[in-house]
Write a protein that holds these residues in place. Structure first.
Motif, PDB file in Angstrom:
ATOM      1  N   LEU A 175      35.419  -1.859  17.396  1.00 52.04           N
ATOM      2  CA  LEU A 175      36.636  -1.674  16.190  1.00 52.04           C
ATOM      3  C   LEU A 175      36.258  -1.194  14.919  1.00 52.04           C
ATOM      4  O   LEU A 175      36.763  -0.377  14.621  1.00 52.04           O
ATOM      5  N   LEU A 176      35.010  -1.633  14.570  1.00 53.54           N
ATOM      6  CA  LEU A 176      34.609  -1.058  13.274  1.00 53.54           C
ATOM      7  C   LEU A 176      34.297   0.375  13.149  1.00 53.54           C
ATOM      8  O   LEU A 176      34.425   1.051  11.817  1.00 53.54           O
ATOM      9  N   TYR A 177      34.148   1.142  13.990  1.00 48.51           N
ATOM     10  CA  TYR A 177      33.671   2.556  14.175  1.00 48.51           C
ATOM     11  C   TYR A 177      35.124   3.575  13.730  1.00 48.51           C
ATOM     12  O   TYR A 177      34.872   4.650  13.320  1.00 48.51           O
ATOM     13  N   THR A 178      36.106   2.875  13.772  1.00 47.56           N
ATOM     14  CA  THR A 178      37.402   3.666  13.399  1.00 47.56           C
ATOM     15  C   THR A 178      37.746   3.248  11.813  1.00 47.56           C
ATOM     16  O   THR A 178      38.874   3.880  11.562  1.00 47.56           O
ATOM     17  N   GLY A 179      37.187   2.141  11.360  1.00 45.25           N
ATOM     18  CA  GLY A 179      37.572   1.979  10.025  1.00 45.25           C
ATOM     19  C   GLY A 179      37.639   0.243   9.767  1.00 45.25           C
ATOM     20  O   GLY A 179      37.172  -0.515  10.750  1.00 45.25           O
ATOM     21  N   GLN A 217      42.948 -15.150   6.437  1.00 45.06           N
ATOM     22  CA  GLN A 217      42.701 -13.730   6.920  1.00 45.06           C
ATOM     23  C   GLN A 217      41.425 -13.082   5.910  1.00 45.06           C
ATOM     24  O   GLN A 217      41.665 -12.983   4.627  1.00 45.06           O
ATOM     25  N   GLU A 218      40.926 -12.082   6.296  1.00 46.13           N
ATOM     26  CA  GLU A 218      39.700 -11.380   5.829  1.00 46.13           C
ATOM     27  C   GLU A 218      39.709 -10.189   6.248  1.00 46.13           C
ATOM     28  O   GLU A 218      39.747  -9.869   7.337  1.00 46.13           O
ATOM     29  N   VAL A 219      39.634  -9.235   5.378  1.00 45.49           N
ATOM     30  CA  VAL A 219      39.336  -7.609   5.635  1.00 45.49           C
ATOM     31  C   VAL A 219      37.792  -7.731   5.598  1.00 45.49           C
ATOM     32  O   VAL A 219      36.984  -7.890   4.728  1.00 45.49           O
ATOM     33  N   ILE A 220      37.456  -6.846   6.668  1.00 50.60           N
ATOM     34  CA  ILE A 220      35.916  -6.357   6.883  1.00 50.60           C
ATOM     35  C   ILE A 220      35.555  -4.936   7.205  1.00 50.60           C
ATOM     36  O   ILE A 220      36.222  -4.281   7.742  1.00 50.60           O
ATOM     37  N   ASP A 221      34.848  -4.500   6.217  1.00 49.87           N
ATOM     38  CA  ASP A 221      34.479  -3.223   6.231  1.00 49.87           C
ATOM     39  C   ASP A 221      33.316  -2.688   6.856  1.00 49.87           C
ATOM     40  O   ASP A 221      32.786  -1.376   6.803  1.00 49.87           O
ATOM     41  N   GLY A 222      32.547  -3.335   7.506  1.00 54.28           N
ATOM     42  CA  GLY A 222      31.184  -3.296   8.014  1.00 54.28           C
ATOM     43  C   GLY A 222      30.464  -4.463   8.717  1.00 54.28           C
ATOM     44  O   GLY A 222      30.868  -5.508   8.679  1.00 54.28           O
ATOM     45  N   LEU A 223      29.514  -4.103   9.691  1.00 58.85           N
ATOM     46  CA  LEU A 223      28.905  -5.151  10.421  1.00 58.85           C
ATOM     47  C   LEU A 223      28.176  -5.789   9.459  1.00 58.85           C
ATOM     48  O   LEU A 223      28.069  -7.337   9.888  1.00 58.85           O
ATOM     49  N   ASP A 224      27.628  -5.561   8.420  1.00 57.83           N
ATOM     50  CA  ASP A 224      26.693  -6.410   7.375  1.00 57.83           C
ATOM     51  C   ASP A 224      27.995  -7.589   7.029  1.00 57.83           C
ATOM     52  O   ASP A 224      27.351  -8.524   7.052  1.00 57.83           O
ATOM     53  N   ARG A 225      29.144  -7.228   6.588  1.00 59.45           N
ATOM     54  CA  ARG A 225      30.048  -8.175   6.084  1.00 59.45           C
ATOM     55  C   ARG A 225      30.322  -9.148   7.372  1.00 59.45           C
ATOM     56  O   ARG A 225      30.547 -10.485   7.368  1.00 59.45           O
ATOM     57  N   PHE A 226      30.547  -8.582   8.597  1.00 63.43           N
ATOM     58  CA  PHE A 226      30.816  -9.493   9.678  1.00 63.43           C
ATOM     59  C   PHE A 226      29.866 -10.476   9.966  1.00 63.43           C
ATOM     60  O   PHE A 226      29.990 -11.413  10.441  1.00 63.43           O
ATOM     61  N   ASP A 227      28.499 -10.035   9.615  1.00 62.83           N
ATOM     62  CA  ASP A 227      27.370 -10.975  10.132  1.00 62.83           C
ATOM     63  C   ASP A 227      27.362 -12.173   9.209  1.00 62.83           C
ATOM     64  O   ASP A 227      26.989 -13.119   9.433  1.00 62.83           O
ATOM     65  N   GLU A 277      38.159 -21.460  18.754  1.00 62.26           N
ATOM     66  CA  GLU A 277      39.511 -21.625  18.755  1.00 62.26           C
ATOM     67  C   GLU A 277      40.526 -20.280  18.680  1.00 62.26           C
ATOM     68  O   GLU A 277      41.720 -20.514  19.076  1.00 62.26           O
ATOM     69  N   GLY A 278      39.866 -19.316  18.472  1.00 65.69           N
ATOM     70  CA  GLY A 278      40.404 -18.172  18.690  1.00 65.69           C
ATOM     71  C   GLY A 278      40.670 -17.211  17.524  1.00 65.69           C
ATOM     72  O   GLY A 278      41.063 -17.705  16.413  1.00 65.69           O
ATOM     73  N   VAL A 279      40.254 -16.001  17.511  1.00 68.08           N
ATOM     74  CA  VAL A 279      40.409 -15.030  16.284  1.00 68.08           C
ATOM     75  C   VAL A 279      40.981 -13.613  16.743  1.00 68.08           C
ATOM     76  O   VAL A 279      40.518 -13.223  17.996  1.00 68.08           O
ATOM     77  N   VAL A 280      41.831 -12.834  16.064  1.00 66.53           N
ATOM     78  CA  VAL A 280      42.232 -11.662  16.317  1.00 66.53           C
ATOM     79  C   VAL A 280      41.406 -10.765  15.349  1.00 66.53           C
ATOM     80  O   VAL A 280      41.254 -10.974  14.125  1.00 66.53           O
ATOM     81  N   LEU A 281      40.882  -9.788  15.874  1.00 67.23           N
ATOM     82  CA  LEU A 281      40.458  -8.723  15.102  1.00 67.23           C
ATOM     83  C   LEU A 281      41.155  -7.426  15.174  1.00 67.23           C
ATOM     84  O   LEU A 281      41.467  -7.037  16.232  1.00 67.23           O
ATOM     85  N   GLU A 282      41.705  -6.961  14.227  1.00 60.25           N
ATOM     86  CA  GLU A 282      42.654  -5.773  14.176  1.00 60.25           C
ATOM     87  C   GLU A 282      42.308  -4.985  13.140  1.00 60.25           C
ATOM     88  O   GLU A 282      42.129  -5.266  11.910  1.00 60.25           O
ATOM     89  N   GLN A 283      42.781  -3.710  13.314  1.00 60.34           N
ATOM     90  CA  GLN A 283      42.596  -2.576  12.424  1.00 60.34           C
ATOM     91  C   GLN A 283      43.567  -2.704  10.961  1.00 60.34           C
ATOM     92  O   GLN A 283      44.511  -3.377  11.307  1.00 60.34           O
ATOM     93  N   ASP A 284      42.882  -2.550  10.045  1.00 59.10           N
ATOM     94  CA  ASP A 284      43.501  -2.986   8.822  1.00 59.10           C
ATOM     95  C   ASP A 284      44.225  -1.610   8.328  1.00 59.10           C
ATOM     96  O   ASP A 284      43.791  -0.392   8.337  1.00 59.10           O
ATOM     97  N   LEU A 285      45.520  -1.950   7.660  1.00 61.58           N
ATOM     98  CA  LEU A 285      46.223  -0.611   7.259  1.00 61.58           C
ATOM     99  C   LEU A 285      46.471  -0.903   5.669  1.00 61.58           C
ATOM    100  O   LEU A 285      46.376  -2.180   5.171  1.00 61.58           O
TER     101      LEU A 285
END
Length: 369
Positions: free
Chosen positions: A142-146, A161-171, A185-193
């Motif tokens: 998903l991160l390749y689009t933003g 909720q947290e906004v993530i702008d790159g894989l380093d942050r996700f790591d 338990e379940g997480v949704v990863l969704e494009q941020d607007l």
């Protein structure tokens, strides 16, 4: 879908034993108000001994999960409650809005791929994740689009909720001690607007009436400075979505209503044992990382929610004036201790889960259309 039996007892029900006081008392206040509108008796909070064998109309704070839970409460269908029922817990969370990364990704029991197929055109870009091993590949996809937004599926009011702008942050998130539990338990990863407006669209089947509505919701800051749900402004009609769409509505509102209808129909199709007499949908509209306007359903609420008090206020207005076609109602939640505005209806005043004070109230205005 109607509690037509005049012997029915309207009962509040806090599904979780450790529910915060403000949720319990709001639930009780709305059950008491609804009983008065419907001409039924109010039975207080559900008590398995006191209410055993009674014919109940239930107002649960959460969507009922599993046949055993519904059977224990005497709920056999949508006419027995103002809320909803699902077979599996994940169905009433954000998780169903998006599909899985691939057919090898972990899925909870009861997962229906048909749902995400049906709603793909009316949701934002995103994936649902149910295991730690699936998390990084999903984020990378998903991160390749933003930037993306991480949303725990059981959190509400925007919390966690947290906004993530790159894989380093996700790591960094994956390295946290609680990561295993979080993603299991379940997480949704969704494009941020950006510049987001959140629309509320829904229907309530109460008594012999069907109410349909559209509107928007807004955020406020709680005592800790976190942005959380602050209220909803609704335009409510007596009747279905076709009646709502007859009104003079902005194009973006019409888009939100159409998207909610698709999402709603997909739930009935993909999960045929699901039913609900309150069906509320949040639709986000904003600008994606490419500068394009996007609109998509974020999640559903098949239970009491922040806008429920406004829906009850609308029902009261329609009962008082049966010839009224539409009305504007607003629910407000504020963490600032203040007097009740003129003509407002207080729903709750007291301590909150994360604050010493919370005020909930409703206002009603005529529809000037």
């Amino acid at each position: 879908m109607t509690p037509t039996n005049r012997k029915k007892l309207v009962v509040a029900h806090s599904v979780f034993a450790d529910a915060p006081l403000h949720e319990v008392e709001t639930n009780r206040a709305l059950a008491r108000w609804l009983a008065q509108i419907l001409g039924l008796k109010y039975g207080g909070s559900y008590d398995p001994q006191q209410h055993e064998g009674r014919d109940l109309y239930l107002l649960p704070t959460q969507t009922l999960v599993g046949a055993a839970a519904a059977r224990q409460l005497g709920v056999k269908g949508p006419g027995d409650l103002w809320g909803g029922y699902v077979d599996h817990d994940f169905i009433c969370t954000k998780a169903i809005s998006h599909g899985l990364l691939n057919h090898n990704a972990h899925a909870p029991q009861g997962w229906a791929p048909l749902f995400s197929e049906r709603v793909r055109s009316v949701v934002l870009d995103g994936l649902s994740v149910f295991s730690l091993k699936d998390a990084r590949p999903a984020a990378e996809h998903l991160l390749y689009t933003g930037p993306i937004r991480l949303k725990p599926i059981h959190a509400c009011a925007g919390r966690g909720q947290e906004v993530i702008d790159g894989l380093d942050r996700f790591d960094e998130i994956l390295a946290r001690p609680e990561a295993q539990k979080l993603f299991s338990e379940g997480v949704v990863l969704e494009q941020d607007l950006d510049q987001v407006i959140t629309h509320s669209v829904g229907q309530s089947f109460i008594g012999d009436r069907l109410l349909s509505y559209c509107g928007d919701q807004y955020l406020t800051k709680d005592a800790e400075g976190e942005e959380v749900y602050g209220g909803s402004n609704l335009l409510v009609v007596q009747g279905g979505y076709d009646d709502l769409l007859k009104l003079d509505l902005a194009d973006d509102v019409r888009v939100a209503i159409r998207q909610a209808q698709v999402f709603d129909s997909a739930a009935d199709e993909a999960y045929p044992r699901f039913y609900a007499s309150r069906r509320n949908y949040d639709i986000a509209q904003g600008i994606d990382s490419d500068g394009k306007q996007r609109s998509g359903v974020l999640e559903q609420s098949w239970r009491m929610g922040g806008a429920s008090s406004a829906e009850v206020a609308a029902l009261q207005s329609f009962v008082n004036d049966p010839g009224m076609g539409a009305i504007r109602v607003s629910s407000v939640e504020t963490y600032i201790d203040q007097p009740l505005p003129a003509d407002a209806i207080e729903v709750y005043r007291g301590p909150a889960q994360s604050s010493d004070f919370l005020l909930k109230y409703v206002t009603v205005k005529s529809y000037d259309g």
